[in-house]
Motif scaffolding. Structure first.
Motif, PDB file in Angstrom:
ATOM      1  N   MET A  31      -5.702  -6.743  -0.054  1.00 16.86           N
ATOM      2  CA  MET A  31      -6.110  -5.466  -0.670  1.00 16.86           C
ATOM      3  C   MET A  31      -5.506  -4.279   0.081  1.00 16.86           C
ATOM      4  O   MET A  31      -5.072  -3.308  -0.547  1.00 16.86           O
ATOM      5  CB  MET A  31      -7.630  -5.356  -0.701  1.00 16.86           C
ATOM      6  N   MET A  32      -5.489  -4.330   1.405  1.00 20.30           N
ATOM      7  CA  MET A  32      -4.911  -3.236   2.190  1.00 20.30           C
ATOM      8  C   MET A  32      -3.432  -3.059   1.848  1.00 20.30           C
ATOM      9  O   MET A  32      -2.954  -1.933   1.691  1.00 20.30           O
ATOM     10  CB  MET A  32      -5.078  -3.514   3.689  1.00 20.30           C
ATOM     11  N   ILE A  33      -2.724  -4.172   1.729  1.00 18.08           N
ATOM     12  CA  ILE A  33      -1.300  -4.128   1.410  1.00 18.08           C
ATOM     13  C   ILE A  33      -1.101  -3.599  -0.010  1.00 18.08           C
ATOM     14  O   ILE A  33      -0.276  -2.706  -0.241  1.00 18.08           O
ATOM     15  CB  ILE A  33      -0.666  -5.514   1.598  1.00 18.08           C
ATOM     16  N   ALA A  34      -1.866  -4.117  -0.966  1.00 16.52           N
ATOM     17  CA  ALA A  34      -1.735  -3.695  -2.369  1.00 16.52           C
ATOM     18  C   ALA A  34      -2.069  -2.222  -2.551  1.00 16.52           C
ATOM     19  O   ALA A  34      -1.506  -1.552  -3.425  1.00 16.52           O
ATOM     20  CB  ALA A  34      -2.636  -4.551  -3.254  1.00 16.52           C
ATOM     21  N   ASP A  35      -2.978  -1.692  -1.729  1.00 17.27           N
ATOM     22  CA  ASP A  35      -3.367  -0.284  -1.818  1.00 17.27           C
ATOM     23  C   ASP A  35      -2.370   0.645  -1.128  1.00 17.27           C
ATOM     24  O   ASP A  35      -2.583   1.853  -1.089  1.00 17.27           O
ATOM     25  CB  ASP A  35      -4.756  -0.077  -1.217  1.00 17.27           C
ATOM     26  N   GLY A  36      -1.298   0.099  -0.573  1.00 16.78           N
ATOM     27  CA  GLY A  36      -0.268   0.927   0.056  1.00 16.78           C
ATOM     28  C   GLY A  36      -0.674   1.497   1.399  1.00 16.78           C
ATOM     29  O   GLY A  36      -0.113   2.505   1.835  1.00 16.78           O
ATOM     30  N   MET A  37      -1.623   0.854   2.069  1.00 18.16           N
ATOM     31  CA  MET A  37      -2.117   1.355   3.354  1.00 18.16           C
ATOM     32  C   MET A  37      -1.237   0.952   4.534  1.00 18.16           C
ATOM     33  O   MET A  37      -1.422   1.449   5.638  1.00 18.16           O
ATOM     34  CB  MET A  37      -3.539   0.838   3.607  1.00 18.16           C
ATOM     35  N   VAL A  38      -0.280   0.050   4.303  1.00 12.78           N
ATOM     36  CA  VAL A  38       0.489  -0.532   5.403  1.00 12.78           C
ATOM     37  C   VAL A  38       1.954  -0.117   5.300  1.00 12.78           C
ATOM     38  O   VAL A  38       2.573  -0.241   4.241  1.00 12.78           O
ATOM     39  CB  VAL A  38       0.381  -2.070   5.399  1.00 12.78           C
ATOM     40  N   LYS A  39       2.489   0.374   6.414  1.00 12.11           N
ATOM     41  CA  LYS A  39       3.912   0.707   6.495  1.00 12.11           C
ATOM     42  C   LYS A  39       4.557  -0.189   7.545  1.00 12.11           C
ATOM     43  O   LYS A  39       3.980  -0.423   8.611  1.00 12.11           O
ATOM     44  CB  LYS A  39       4.118   2.157   6.916  1.00 12.11           C
ATOM     45  N   VAL A  40       5.756  -0.657   7.225  1.00 16.53           N
ATOM     46  CA  VAL A  40       6.551  -1.418   8.178  1.00 16.53           C
ATOM     47  C   VAL A  40       7.838  -0.635   8.387  1.00 16.53           C
ATOM     48  O   VAL A  40       8.562  -0.350   7.434  1.00 16.53           O
ATOM     49  CB  VAL A  40       6.855  -2.843   7.669  1.00 16.53           C
ATOM     50  N   ASN A  41       8.076  -0.256   9.629  1.00 22.60           N
ATOM     51  CA  ASN A  41       9.250   0.554   9.967  1.00 22.60           C
ATOM     52  C   ASN A  41       9.347   1.800   9.079  1.00 22.60           C
ATOM     53  O   ASN A  41      10.390   2.112   8.518  1.00 22.60           O
ATOM     54  CB  ASN A  41      10.521  -0.294   9.897  1.00 22.60           C
ATOM     55  N   ASN A  42       8.218   2.486   8.938  1.00 27.18           N
ATOM     56  CA  ASN A  42       8.093   3.750   8.206  1.00 27.18           C
ATOM     57  C   ASN A  42       8.263   3.643   6.695  1.00 27.18           C
ATOM     58  O   ASN A  42       8.445   4.661   6.027  1.00 27.18           O
ATOM     59  CB  ASN A  42       9.066   4.805   8.765  1.00 27.18           C
ATOM     60  N   GLN A  43       8.209   2.434   6.137  1.00 25.47           N
ATOM     61  CA  GLN A  43       8.279   2.265   4.691  1.00 25.47           C
ATOM     62  C   GLN A  43       7.048   1.501   4.223  1.00 25.47           C
ATOM     63  O   GLN A  43       6.657   0.505   4.839  1.00 25.47           O
ATOM     64  CB  GLN A  43       9.538   1.502   4.290  1.00 25.47           C
ATOM     65  N   VAL A  44       6.448   1.957   3.125  1.00 23.18           N
ATOM     66  CA  VAL A  44       5.277   1.275   2.578  1.00 23.18           C
ATOM     67  C   VAL A  44       5.673  -0.147   2.198  1.00 23.18           C
ATOM     68  O   VAL A  44       6.682  -0.365   1.533  1.00 23.18           O
ATOM     69  CB  VAL A  44       4.719   2.032   1.351  1.00 23.18           C
ATOM     70  N   ALA A  45       4.875  -1.103   2.655  1.00 28.16           N
ATOM     71  CA  ALA A  45       5.127  -2.513   2.369  1.00 28.16           C
ATOM     72  C   ALA A  45       4.088  -3.000   1.368  1.00 28.16           C
ATOM     73  O   ALA A  45       2.892  -2.905   1.612  1.00 28.16           O
ATOM     74  CB  ALA A  45       5.045  -3.325   3.654  1.00 28.16           C
ATOM     75  N   LEU A  46       4.546  -3.514   0.233  1.00 27.65           N
ATOM     76  CA  LEU A  46       3.640  -3.991  -0.802  1.00 27.65           C
ATOM     77  C   LEU A  46       3.676  -5.513  -0.956  1.00 27.65           C
ATOM     78  O   LEU A  46       2.965  -6.059  -1.783  1.00 27.65           O
ATOM     79  CB  LEU A  46       3.976  -3.333  -2.144  1.00 27.65           C
ATOM     80  N   GLU A  47       4.495  -6.194  -0.148  1.00 26.37           N
ATOM     81  CA  GLU A  47       4.592  -7.651  -0.209  1.00 26.37           C
ATOM     82  C   GLU A  47       3.806  -8.252   0.944  1.00 26.37           C
ATOM     83  O   GLU A  47       4.158  -8.044   2.101  1.00 26.37           O
ATOM     84  CB  GLU A  47       6.045  -8.129  -0.106  1.00 26.37           C
ATOM     85  N   ARG A  48       2.767  -9.019   0.634  1.00 23.66           N
ATOM     86  CA  ARG A  48       1.956  -9.585   1.710  1.00 23.66           C
ATOM     87  C   ARG A  48       2.718 -10.642   2.492  1.00 23.66           C
ATOM     88  O   ARG A  48       2.397 -10.923   3.637  1.00 23.66           O
ATOM     89  CB  ARG A  48       0.651 -10.125   1.179  1.00 23.66           C
ATOM     90  N   GLY A  49       3.789 -11.210   1.911  1.00 23.48           N
ATOM     91  CA  GLY A  49       4.585 -12.216   2.611  1.00 23.48           C
ATOM     92  C   GLY A  49       5.755 -11.630   3.373  1.00 23.48           C
ATOM     93  O   GLY A  49       6.598 -12.379   3.884  1.00 23.48           O
ATOM     94  N   LYS A  50       5.828 -10.300   3.464  1.00 17.96           N
ATOM     95  CA  LYS A  50       6.937  -9.657   4.187  1.00 17.96           C
ATOM     96  C   LYS A  50       6.997 -10.190   5.614  1.00 17.96           C
ATOM     97  O   LYS A  50       5.982 -10.290   6.289  1.00 17.96           O
ATOM     98  CB  LYS A  50       6.754  -8.148   4.200  1.00 17.96           C
ATOM     99  N   LYS A  51       8.189 -10.523   6.059  1.00 14.11           N
ATOM    100  CA  LYS A  51       8.355 -11.086   7.399  1.00 14.11           C
ATOM    101  C   LYS A  51       8.381  -9.975   8.443  1.00 14.11           C
ATOM    102  O   LYS A  51       9.188  -9.058   8.362  1.00 14.11           O
ATOM    103  CB  LYS A  51       9.639 -11.909   7.467  1.00 14.11           C
ATOM    104  N   ILE A  52       7.487 -10.079   9.400  1.00 15.11           N
ATOM    105  CA  ILE A  52       7.421  -9.135  10.505  1.00 15.11           C
ATOM    106  C   ILE A  52       8.069  -9.812  11.710  1.00 15.11           C
ATOM    107  O   ILE A  52       7.678 -10.916  12.093  1.00 15.11           O
ATOM    108  CB  ILE A  52       5.943  -8.768  10.817  1.00 15.11           C
ATOM    109  N   ARG A  53       9.038  -9.141  12.289  1.00 18.26           N
ATOM    110  CA  ARG A  53       9.802  -9.709  13.410  1.00 18.26           C
ATOM    111  C   ARG A  53       9.649  -8.833  14.647  1.00 18.26           C
ATOM    112  O   ARG A  53       9.121  -7.728  14.573  1.00 18.26           O
ATOM    113  CB  ARG A  53      11.275  -9.821  13.030  1.00 18.26           C
TER     114      ARG A  53
END
Length: 69
Positions: A31-53
């Motif tokens: 839900m947090m990801i779908a609501d646009g609450m999460v940014k990865v490297n300053n870009q909103v991430a909407l994919e819950r399977g996005k790979k974080i390295r």
């Protein structure tokens, strides 16, 4: 900025949110990801399977900032 250590090549974004204690369940992380609450490297991430390295920066709701080491 808090450092979060991972021992694998990557971790999926929803798992990362649980790993760092921001989300209690996978559903909450989704839900947090779908609501646009999460940014990865300053870009909103909407994919819950996005790979974080390593060296990625994850920001949650403009309140929490994590760097992966």
């Amino acid at each position: 900025m808090e450092e979060i250590r991972i021992d694998t090549e990557f971790i999926k974004l929803d798992q990362f949110l649980k790993h760092c204690g921001i989300a209690q369940t996978g559903g909450q992380a989704k839900m947090m990801i779908a609501d646009g609450m999460v940014k990865v490297n300053n870009q909103v991430a909407l994919e819950r399977g996005k790979k974080i390295r390593k060296n990625d920066k994850v920001e949650i709701d403009d309140q929490y900032l994590f760097v992966v080491v």
